[in-house]
Each structure stands twice: as C-alpha cells, then as structure tokens.
Design a protein around this motif. Structure first.
Motif, mmCIF file in Angstrom:
data_model
loop_
_atom_site.group_PDB
_atom_site.id
_atom_site.type_symbol
_atom_site.label_atom_id
_atom_site.label_comp_id
_atom_site.label_asym_id
_atom_site.label_seq_id
_atom_site.Cartn_x
_atom_site.Cartn_y
_atom_site.Cartn_z
ATOM 1 N N THR A 145 -5.891 -3.250 1.468
ATOM 2 C CA THR A 145 -4.496 -3.154 1.926
ATOM 3 C C THR A 145 -3.482 -3.447 0.830
ATOM 4 N N ASN A 148 -0.652 0.977 -1.335
ATOM 5 C CA ASN A 148 0.128 1.762 -0.380
ATOM 6 C C ASN A 148 0.188 3.231 -0.809
ATOM 7 N N GLU A 166 -9.557 7.112 3.996
ATOM 8 C CA GLU A 166 -8.124 6.969 4.272
ATOM 9 C C GLU A 166 -7.817 5.607 4.901
ATOM 10 N N ASP A 167 -8.736 5.155 5.747
ATOM 11 C CA ASP A 167 -8.505 3.920 6.506
ATOM 12 C C ASP A 167 -8.588 2.657 5.663
ATOM 13 N N HIS A 170 -5.359 1.252 5.366
ATOM 14 C CA HIS A 170 -4.655 1.175 6.649
ATOM 15 C C HIS A 170 -5.254 0.136 7.572
ATOM 16 N N ARG A 171 -5.698 -0.994 7.018
ATOM 17 C CA ARG A 171 -6.337 -2.025 7.818
ATOM 18 C C ARG A 171 -5.288 -3.018 8.310
ATOM 19 N N GLN A 174 -1.828 -4.448 6.460
ATOM 20 C CA GLN A 174 -0.997 -3.493 5.716
ATOM 21 C C GLN A 174 0.408 -3.512 6.305
ATOM 22 N N ASN A 177 4.210 1.539 4.629
ATOM 23 C CA ASN A 177 3.697 2.889 4.886
ATOM 24 C C ASN A 177 2.753 3.271 3.761
ATOM 25 N N VAL A 178 1.725 4.037 4.101
ATOM 26 C CA VAL A 178 0.765 4.474 3.089
ATOM 27 C C VAL A 178 0.997 5.960 2.812
#
Length: 203
Positions: A145, A148, A166-167, A170-171, A174, A177-178
């Motif tokens: 995380t 970004n 991708e994830d 996005h854990r 975070q 925005n990624v």
C-alpha cells in the motif's frame, strides 16, 4: 502507447508471416501458435529468444517510455513485468537514474530470504521508491500500500494474475487513489492481450 523500433518491426513482421525471425545471424522459429504469440510478445518487449535458448536484446522504446512515466510518478510505484529479462533491464535503468537504494525486486530469482526484507523496505523506507516484480511471484498475498501507482511494463493473458497484482496496492491501509498504467506497443500482440483481459473482465 509506444511504437516499435525499426528493428523490432522487421523481426515482428518476419515472425508473424513465417513463424521465423532472424537477428544478426541468430534465428528464432516457432512450431505452434502459443509459442509464436510468446515470441511476438518478447519482441515487443525488446528481446528475442534464439533457437539455442540465448536472449538477444533488440533496440526498443519501452524502457525509455517507462522512465518517462516514472518521472511523473509522485511517491512510490510497483512495476510488473512478464519476463525475467525485462526485470533485469528495468532494475538497471532505475538504478542508473535513481540510485541503488531506490529499487527492490520480487520475482522468481529473488531469494526467499530476501523477499520479506524487500517488501518491508518498499513499504517503509522513503528512499526505496520502486518495487519491480512478476505478477506470478509478487502478485499474490503481499500488501504494497506504500504505492499509489502500478505500472504494467508488460502483461500476460492470465486475468487472475492481473487482478491479484492490481490488488497489491489496493489493500486495507491504502489512503490514496491508485493509478494504473499499461505500456502497450501499438499494432502488436500487446493490444490483443490487454483487449483479452478487458473482455474477460466484461464477461
């Protein structure tokens, strides 16, 4: 999107037409469609596996495009690539520009004893801005995380590996925005791979 170099386009078209490409006297042949797709993909990434198993570099625009993208990145980025040869080229380029402490790797050749250290360094060391890895090795279970930005230097056809990788950024934890970036060589198998991934998602 990037364009193929003249050398890449010549090899790509040779391979596409005859399932054969010749570079400086070294030749690469394919006997089935899957191998041909893989060889075409390697050519778009800037290298060429000859019939003796050796890797031949091809002049290409991909690394310079990646370095341009990294200039615009604020904070940390994960760079996913499909081939081990690409991982090594990316690390060389990043170290040359940002220094040896700026990058860690997480792929098949990263020793087990270093993987946790590399992940922790990426997450907590402000000087370490980039993690370079393969989705097959680093795409599962890791919390990354600190990043970004997630850059796909190249993609494979496996949707699960794409979604899992991708994830990583996005854990839970975070707060930003990624941004996801795909580097794609126009008018090549690159476009077909990304289209196939998107079609699978849509299904």
């Amino acid at each position: 999107q990037i364009s193929l170099s003249k050398e890449q386009r010549k090899l790509y078209d040779q391979m596409k037409k005859q399932a054969l490409a010749i570079l400086n006297g070294k030749q690469s042949t394919t006997v089935n469609a899957l191998t041909q797709l893989m060889r075409l993909h390697q050519i778009t990434c800037g290298h060429f596996t000859d019939d003796n198993g050796g890797t031949q570099p091809i002049e290409n625009n991909r690394i310079s495009e990646l370095m341009d993208v990294l200039e615009d990145v604020e904070g940390k980025a994960i760079i996913w690539a499909h081939y081990q040869y690409d991982i090594n080229q990316i690390i060389k380029a990043v170290v040359a520009k940002y220094g040896p402490g700026s990058v860690v790797d997480y792929y098949g050749l990263t020793p087990q004893s270093e993987r946790d250290t590399n992940r922790e360094k990426f997450q907590s060391d402000p000087k370490c801005r980039f993690l370079v890895g393969t989705p097959a090795t680093g795409g599962y279970g890791l919390t990354l995380t600190a990043a970004n930005t997630v850059i796909y230097y190249s993609n494979g056809y496996d949707l699960e590996k794409r979604l899992q990788s991708e994830d990583r950024a996005h854990r839970i934890g975070q707060k930003k925005n990624v941004t996801y970036v795909d580097i794609i060589a126009e008018d090549t198998v690159d476009e077909k791979i990304v289209k196939a991934l998107r079609d699978k998602i849509n299904i």
